[in-house]
Design a protein around this motif. Sequence first.
Motif, PDB file in Angstrom:
ATOM      1  N   VAL A  74       1.935  -5.818  -5.699  1.00 28.79           N
ATOM      2  CA  VAL A  74       2.377  -5.685  -4.311  1.00 28.79           C
ATOM      3  C   VAL A  74       3.873  -5.407  -4.264  1.00 28.79           C
ATOM      4  CG1 VAL A  74       0.619  -7.184  -3.276  1.00 28.79           C
ATOM      5  CG2 VAL A  74       2.768  -8.182  -4.069  1.00 28.79           C
ATOM      6  N   PRO A 125       0.070  -3.830  -0.832  1.00 31.42           N
ATOM      7  CA  PRO A 125      -0.436  -3.327  -2.107  1.00 31.42           C
ATOM      8  C   PRO A 125       0.418  -2.167  -2.615  1.00 31.42           C
ATOM      9  CG  PRO A 125      -2.236  -3.681  -0.579  1.00 31.42           C
ATOM     10  CD  PRO A 125      -0.970  -3.859   0.203  1.00 31.42           C
ATOM     11  N   PRO A 131      -5.361  -5.744  -4.908  1.00 28.94           N
ATOM     12  CA  PRO A 131      -4.416  -4.888  -5.624  1.00 28.94           C
ATOM     13  C   PRO A 131      -3.971  -5.506  -6.950  1.00 28.94           C
ATOM     14  CG  PRO A 131      -3.240  -6.133  -3.980  1.00 28.94           C
ATOM     15  CD  PRO A 131      -4.712  -6.453  -3.807  1.00 28.94           C
TER      16      PRO A 131
END
Length: 128
Positions: A46, A61, A43
């Motif tokens: 977060v 994520p 990702p």
Amino acid sequence: MINHWIKFEGRPYGSEKGEARVTLGPKKSIMLNEVAFQALGEPAAVELFFDEGSRVIGLKPADTRRKNAFPLKPKAGSRHRVILAAAFCTHFGITVDRTILFHQIDIDREGIMKLEFAKAINVSRGAR
């Protein structure tokens, strides 16, 4: 005769190359190695969670446009990612004297990576 053996619970340097490694340092930054970053789905950011009773940090994520999204910044010269988590750590009173390494990292059904303080060990010498 030696009567007070202390068993070393560590592992040889480099033996965890294929495993997810996540650390939290005294400067309140969370570092993920490439394996941990990939396990989380690579990702850009977060959301951070904390279970005070169990002392577990959660990383989930998130879209970078969310106001509570913490970016995963590339660490210069490596494949690691860094989360500058000072605001989070300060809010929850999370402090460490030395860098700690979280062991037995798990990702639950909601996609949250769980970092348990009960399964963490010191990996630095601390102040010199």
